[in-house]
Design an enzyme around this catalytic site. Structure first.
Site, PDB file in Angstrom:
ATOM      1  N   GLU A  55      60.181  11.342  64.439  1.00 23.34           N
ATOM      2  CA  GLU A  55      60.367  12.565  63.654  1.00 23.34           C
ATOM      3  C   GLU A  55      60.577  13.821  64.510  1.00 23.34           C
ATOM      4  O   GLU A  55      59.819  14.796  64.423  1.00 23.34           O
ATOM      5  CB  GLU A  55      59.197  12.773  62.691  1.00 23.34           C
ATOM      6  CG  GLU A  55      59.071  11.642  61.676  1.00 23.34           C
ATOM      7  CD  GLU A  55      58.015  11.903  60.615  1.00 23.34           C
ATOM      8  OE1 GLU A  55      57.146  12.777  60.834  1.00 23.34           O
ATOM      9  OE2 GLU A  55      58.046  11.231  59.567  1.00 23.34           O
ATOM     10  N   GLU A  93      60.852   4.648  57.527  1.00 24.59           N
ATOM     11  CA  GLU A  93      59.559   4.941  56.896  1.00 24.59           C
ATOM     12  C   GLU A  93      59.795   5.297  55.442  1.00 24.59           C
ATOM     13  O   GLU A  93      60.675   6.121  55.136  1.00 24.59           O
ATOM     14  CB  GLU A  93      58.843   6.120  57.563  1.00 24.59           C
ATOM     15  CG  GLU A  93      58.205   5.847  58.906  1.00 24.59           C
ATOM     16  CD  GLU A  93      57.340   7.029  59.380  1.00 24.59           C
ATOM     17  OE1 GLU A  93      56.862   7.804  58.519  1.00 24.59           O
ATOM     18  OE2 GLU A  93      57.164   7.163  60.602  1.00 24.59           O
TER      19      GLU A  93
END
Length: 480
Positions: A262, A382
């Site tokens: 991320e 995810e």
């Protein structure tokens, strides 16, 4: 168990004696066996016992080894580790992953904690239990951390200094994954502070008097910190597994590498700083390891110059994080795009049904990007639904997962870029401190378990292979 040997003066002397007095006998035996391999087992056995008198020296050597094991209980070996189904490297052909010339669609999951739990004897069994459970559900790839920087059970204690005990834990995770027919997507650093992350790299540079800035984002532009990270990457990729004897860069158990979990660089909303870092680091990885696939680890937000920032991004803030899904993913060394799905965290006060509608829009948009803009596979690495939402009900997760799985299956069925999705996250019993508002023990959630198996079987039937998991064919036959 992780193979370890603690060298003490006593054990070192004993081994030196054994090697000097028995090695030439063993070598002679192996040479004799090779020369006589065409003879019958009975003839060779007779020669071993009567003809050349090698049986007793070898028996003595084995007995001494057993004596050492019993006397010095610090030798731990599990010869079964690392043995599993043969695995070929996963390759990319346009928008598809390929194995042995056939399409490979992924039903995966996240268990970020595998290395951490492989360090200690009391928790190591959880690694095998989780990988075995994943295999039984027909899951094919597990995403997990290959980093722990400067914290408890750190893999990298300080820049370029590694804890061998923890490195052997990562060796164990890879060997166990292979034994259960599971591939691994290994992430190399965290944008967040958990397990060290970029914050720890900046702290190291500051402590050594080398830092250009105290900002966490200096991770991306400080030359000293870039060198820290490159050294880390090189050490990981060239590591020789102490259990399997295979270097990580040559191990097909590893599906691919993820540069950073991320990434965000909010001090440069233009995205230039992060783009420069991604270009340099992706080229560096590929200079060492050309066989494995490489991705970034993006959340999937569109940047300030993308038209989709206004139509697909959750809100205006998402275009000012320094990341740009299209621009970043177009880097030539990046093999596939990565996206995360958390609309219930991106919006505030949105009802579940509205979240579900946005979810469909988000997934369709990124698959479309893979098909038309990037010409690369897109992986949703995810996804999850928080149980802390005010209107949360367990049945909502079923609808949420079905929506994602159906969109992936629809894309795969027509040969599109939707290559797979990874649940965040799965755990086993006794791991409450590692859980969050998304995690679950799959076998304690029968409806989710059934959905996962259903998706595994649908994707397996599309590619016409069992994805090198012996139980998958039987598993899917039971569901027909």
């Amino acid at each position: 168990m992780i193979p370890t040997f603690h060298h003490t003066p006593t054990t070192t002397k004993v081994f030196s004696f054994l090697l000097s007095h028995n090695f030439h006998f063993l070598l002679k035996f192996l040479t004799t066996f090779k020369e006589e391999k065409r003879e019958t087992k009975q003839q060779v056995r007779k020669k071993m016992v009567a003809g050349n008198g090698l049986f007793y020296p070898i028996l003595g050597f084995a007995s001494c080894m057993a004596f050492i094991y019993l006397s010095f209980g610090d030798v731990k070996v599990n010869l079964s580790l690392g043995k599993g189904p043969e695995m070929d490297f996963v390759e990319r052909n346009g928008t598809k992953f390929m194995v042995n010339g056939k399409p490979f669609y992924i039903n995966g999951w996240n268990s970020y904690w595998l290395m951490d739990h492989a360090v200690n004897d009391y928790s190591r069994s959880r690694v095998g239990a989780m990988l075995q459970a994943g295999s039984k559900m027909g899951l094919t790839v597990c995403r997990t951390w290959a980093f722990n920087d400067g914290t408890y059970n750190a893999l990298q204690v300080s820049p370029g200094v590694f804890n061998e005990r923890v490195f052997q834990a990562l060796d164990y995770v890879i060997a166990e994954a292979r034994r259960h027919g599971i591939r691994l997507l290994l992430s190399l650093v965290n944008n967040l502070q958990a397990y060290g992350g970029k914050t720890q790299y900046v702290k190291w540079a500051w402590e050594e008097g080398l830092a250009l800035s105290a900002s966490n984002d200096s991770f991306f532009f400080d030359p000293s910190i870039r060198d820290y990270f490159k050294n880390y990457v090189k050490t990981i990729l060239t590591r020789k597994n102490t259990i399997t004897g295979v270097r990580y860069k040559d191990d097909s158990t590893i599906f691919g590498w993820e540069l950073i979990n991320e990434p965000r660089c909010i001090t440069d909303a233009s995205g230039d700083t992060l783009q420069d870092w991604l270009e340099e680091m992706s080229a560096f990885v590929k200079s060492i390891d050309k066989r494995h696939l490489l991705t970034i680890g993006l959340e999937g937000f569109y940047g300030p110059k993308s038209p989709k920032r206004l139509t697909v991004n959750p809100e205006e803030w998402a275009s000012r994080l320094g990341a740009d899904f299209i621009r970043n993913s177009q880097i030539p060394y990046i093999d596939f795009a990565s996206v995360h799905i958390y609309p219930d965290h991106w919006f505030h006060g949105l009802a579940f049904e509205d979240n579900l509608k946005y979810l469909s829009k988000w997934v369709r948009s990124h698959i479309e990007d893979g098909d038309k803009e990037l010409m690369k596979p897109v992986m949703f690495t995810e996804f999850g639904l928080s149980n802390l939402n005010k209107d949360f009900e367990p049945s909502q997760r079923d609808k949420y997962y079905i929506t994602i799985y159906d969109l992936i299956y629809k894309s795969a069925k027509k040969g599109g870029a939707g290559a797979g999705a990874f649940i965040w996250q799965f755990l086993v019993e006794g791991m409450e401190e590692y859980n969050d508002d998304f995690g679950m023990i799959p076998w304690e959630n029968p409806s989710i378990y059934s959905l996962v198996v259903r998706q595994s079987c649908r994707l397996a039937r599309l590619q016409g292979v069992t994805q090198q998991q012996g139980n998958l064919n039987a598993l899917c036959m039971q569901r027909q």
